[in-house]
Write an enzyme that holds these catalytic residues in place. Structure first.
Site, mmCIF file in Angstrom:
data_model
loop_
_atom_site.group_PDB
_atom_site.id
_atom_site.type_symbol
_atom_site.label_atom_id
_atom_site.label_comp_id
_atom_site.label_asym_id
_atom_site.label_seq_id
_atom_site.Cartn_x
_atom_site.Cartn_y
_atom_site.Cartn_z
ATOM 1 N N TYR A 78 -39.805 -55.182 -45.441
ATOM 2 C CA TYR A 78 -39.327 -56.340 -44.675
ATOM 3 C C TYR A 78 -37.895 -56.713 -45.040
ATOM 4 O O TYR A 78 -37.495 -57.865 -44.844
ATOM 5 C CB TYR A 78 -40.278 -57.517 -44.879
ATOM 6 C CG TYR A 78 -41.540 -57.431 -44.030
ATOM 7 C CD1 TYR A 78 -41.466 -57.317 -42.639
ATOM 8 C CD2 TYR A 78 -42.807 -57.477 -44.616
ATOM 9 C CE1 TYR A 78 -42.604 -57.243 -41.860
ATOM 10 C CE2 TYR A 78 -43.958 -57.409 -43.831
ATOM 11 C CZ TYR A 78 -43.850 -57.294 -42.455
ATOM 12 O OH TYR A 78 -44.988 -57.229 -41.682
ATOM 13 N N PHE A 121 -39.105 -67.711 -43.890
ATOM 14 C CA PHE A 121 -40.489 -67.245 -44.012
ATOM 15 C C PHE A 121 -40.639 -66.038 -44.921
ATOM 16 O O PHE A 121 -41.763 -65.601 -45.184
ATOM 17 C CB PHE A 121 -41.071 -66.940 -42.617
ATOM 18 C CG PHE A 121 -40.356 -65.862 -41.840
ATOM 19 C CD1 PHE A 121 -40.617 -64.518 -42.069
ATOM 20 C CD2 PHE A 121 -39.411 -66.201 -40.876
ATOM 21 C CE1 PHE A 121 -39.967 -63.525 -41.350
ATOM 22 C CE2 PHE A 121 -38.747 -65.215 -40.143
ATOM 23 C CZ PHE A 121 -39.026 -63.866 -40.387
ATOM 24 N N GLU A 123 -39.775 -46.313 -42.083
ATOM 25 C CA GLU A 123 -41.029 -46.885 -42.586
ATOM 26 C C GLU A 123 -42.014 -45.793 -42.992
ATOM 27 O O GLU A 123 -42.699 -45.913 -44.008
ATOM 28 C CB GLU A 123 -41.621 -47.852 -41.544
ATOM 29 C CG GLU A 123 -40.762 -49.114 -41.430
ATOM 30 C CD GLU A 123 -41.121 -50.034 -40.276
ATOM 31 O OE1 GLU A 123 -42.091 -49.739 -39.545
ATOM 32 O OE2 GLU A 123 -40.427 -51.048 -40.094
ATOM 33 N N LYS A 167 -52.554 -55.541 -41.511
ATOM 34 C CA LYS A 167 -52.156 -56.444 -42.594
ATOM 35 C C LYS A 167 -53.398 -56.949 -43.339
ATOM 36 O O LYS A 167 -54.533 -56.765 -42.876
ATOM 37 C CB LYS A 167 -51.357 -57.617 -41.998
ATOM 38 C CG LYS A 167 -50.004 -57.177 -41.400
ATOM 39 C CD LYS A 167 -49.261 -58.375 -40.836
ATOM 40 C CE LYS A 167 -47.905 -57.957 -40.275
ATOM 41 N NZ LYS A 167 -47.171 -59.125 -39.706
ATOM 42 N N HIS A 185 -48.733 -54.861 -38.159
ATOM 43 C CA HIS A 185 -47.308 -54.562 -38.038
ATOM 44 C C HIS A 185 -47.145 -53.287 -37.229
ATOM 45 O O HIS A 185 -47.928 -52.351 -37.381
ATOM 46 C CB HIS A 185 -46.688 -54.341 -39.430
ATOM 47 C CG HIS A 185 -45.338 -53.680 -39.358
ATOM 48 N ND1 HIS A 185 -44.187 -54.379 -39.094
ATOM 49 C CD2 HIS A 185 -44.978 -52.371 -39.459
ATOM 50 C CE1 HIS A 185 -43.160 -53.518 -39.061
ATOM 51 N NE2 HIS A 185 -43.610 -52.310 -39.270
ATOM 52 N N ASN A 240 -50.782 -62.543 -38.370
ATOM 53 C CA ASN A 240 -50.789 -61.879 -37.061
ATOM 54 C C ASN A 240 -51.301 -60.443 -37.108
ATOM 55 O O ASN A 240 -51.044 -59.649 -36.208
ATOM 56 C CB ASN A 240 -49.439 -62.020 -36.351
ATOM 57 C CG ASN A 240 -48.314 -61.305 -37.066
ATOM 58 O OD1 ASN A 240 -48.541 -60.619 -38.073
ATOM 59 N ND2 ASN A 240 -47.112 -61.426 -36.562
HETATM 60 P P1 DAT Z 1 -43.029 -58.348 -35.540
HETATM 61 O O1 DAT Z 1 -44.074 -58.241 -36.612
HETATM 62 O O2 DAT Z 1 -43.627 -58.752 -34.225
HETATM 63 O O3 DAT Z 1 -42.147 -57.125 -35.441
HETATM 64 P P2 DAT Z 1 -40.788 -59.690 -36.828
HETATM 65 O O4 DAT Z 1 -40.274 -58.331 -37.206
HETATM 66 O O5 DAT Z 1 -39.831 -60.603 -36.125
HETATM 67 O O6 DAT Z 1 -42.108 -59.590 -35.924
HETATM 68 O O7 DAT Z 1 -41.289 -60.447 -38.135
HETATM 69 C C1 DAT Z 1 -42.021 -59.761 -39.114
HETATM 70 C C2 DAT Z 1 -43.159 -60.628 -39.565
HETATM 71 O O8 DAT Z 1 -42.660 -61.786 -40.204
HETATM 72 C C3 DAT Z 1 -44.045 -61.148 -38.433
HETATM 73 O O9 DAT Z 1 -45.044 -60.210 -38.049
HETATM 74 C C4 DAT Z 1 -44.634 -62.378 -39.048
HETATM 75 C C5 DAT Z 1 -43.491 -62.901 -39.923
HETATM 76 N N1 DAT Z 1 -42.699 -63.887 -39.190
HETATM 77 C C6 DAT Z 1 -41.760 -63.651 -38.248
HETATM 78 N N2 DAT Z 1 -41.225 -64.786 -37.782
HETATM 79 C C7 DAT Z 1 -41.843 -65.777 -38.468
HETATM 80 C C8 DAT Z 1 -41.754 -67.200 -38.459
HETATM 81 N N3 DAT Z 1 -40.895 -67.829 -37.650
HETATM 82 N N4 DAT Z 1 -42.557 -67.885 -39.308
HETATM 83 C C9 DAT Z 1 -43.414 -67.277 -40.120
HETATM 84 N N5 DAT Z 1 -43.559 -65.932 -40.181
HETATM 85 C C10 DAT Z 1 -42.776 -65.198 -39.371
HETATM 86 MG MG MG Z 2 -40.719 -56.366 -36.738
#
Ligand code: DAT
Ligand code: MG
Length: 143
Positions: free
Chosen positions: A43, A51, A120, A3, A109, A106
């Site tokens: 996404y 978020f 993807e 990212k 991805h 974080n």
């Molecule tokens: P991952 O990236 O571990 O697959 P995810 O698919 O649940 O996680 O979410 C995609 C991204 O969205 C994640 O890397 C960071 C953001 N995200 C997820 N939950 C969030 C939250 N509660 N607050 C802020 N950003 C969030």
């Molecule tokens: Mg995810």
């Protein structure tokens, strides 16, 4: 995908190193800026969540490194290497555990299932951008 924060923090080499030295095979790699359309498609599953707007703004804020990696059991293994979504919950030794402190930064991805990986890859890469090769190390990595 590394990212924008991972790129800005000079962690591209470190992140690639973890998958390379593990024994996975690099199939596709590119540094690119992400359009709003691509970010929203990528996404899409999170559309409507609180978020989501911030996530799209973040992913489009600077270049990312899109990658395709291949290997036995790679999706589950890569997600372990990546660590929990919230870096404060991610184990030390994972990418997010070692380098991150907040969910909105974080670093990386990773696809979460073979079906989403296929979607993807199709979204991020053209067919001709993916390399077709057989690493000579394969017999030293797989019995
Ligand atoms: P991952 O990236 O571990 O697959 P995810 O698919 O649940 O996680 O979410 C995609 C991204 O969205 C994640 O890397 C960071 C953001 N995200 C997820 N939950 C969030 C939250 N509660 N607050 C802020 N950003 C969030
Ligand atoms: Mg995810």
């Amino acid at each position: 995908m590394v990212k924008p924060d991972g790129v800005q923090r000079n962690l591209v080499g470190e992140i690639i190193r973890r998958f390379e030295t593990k024994g996975f095979t690099l199939i596709g790699l590119k540094l690119m800026n992400v359009s709003k359309e691509l970010a929203e498609a990528h996404y899409g599953v999170h559309k409507g969540k609180p978020f989501f707007p911030g996530l799209i703004e973040f992913i489009t804020s600077g270049p990312v490194v899109a990658m395709v990696w291949e290997g036995n059991g790679i999706i589950a293994s890569a997600r372990k290497t990546i660590g929990a979504t919230n870096p404060l919950n991610a184990e030390p030794g994972t990418i997010r555990g070692d380098y991150g402190v907040t969910v909105g930064r974080n670093l990386i991805h990773g696809s979460d299932a073979p079906e989403t990986a296929q979607q993807e890859i199709a979204l991020w890469f053209k067919e001709e951008e993916l390399a077709n090769w057989q690493p000579t190390l394969t017999p030293w990595i797989y019995e």
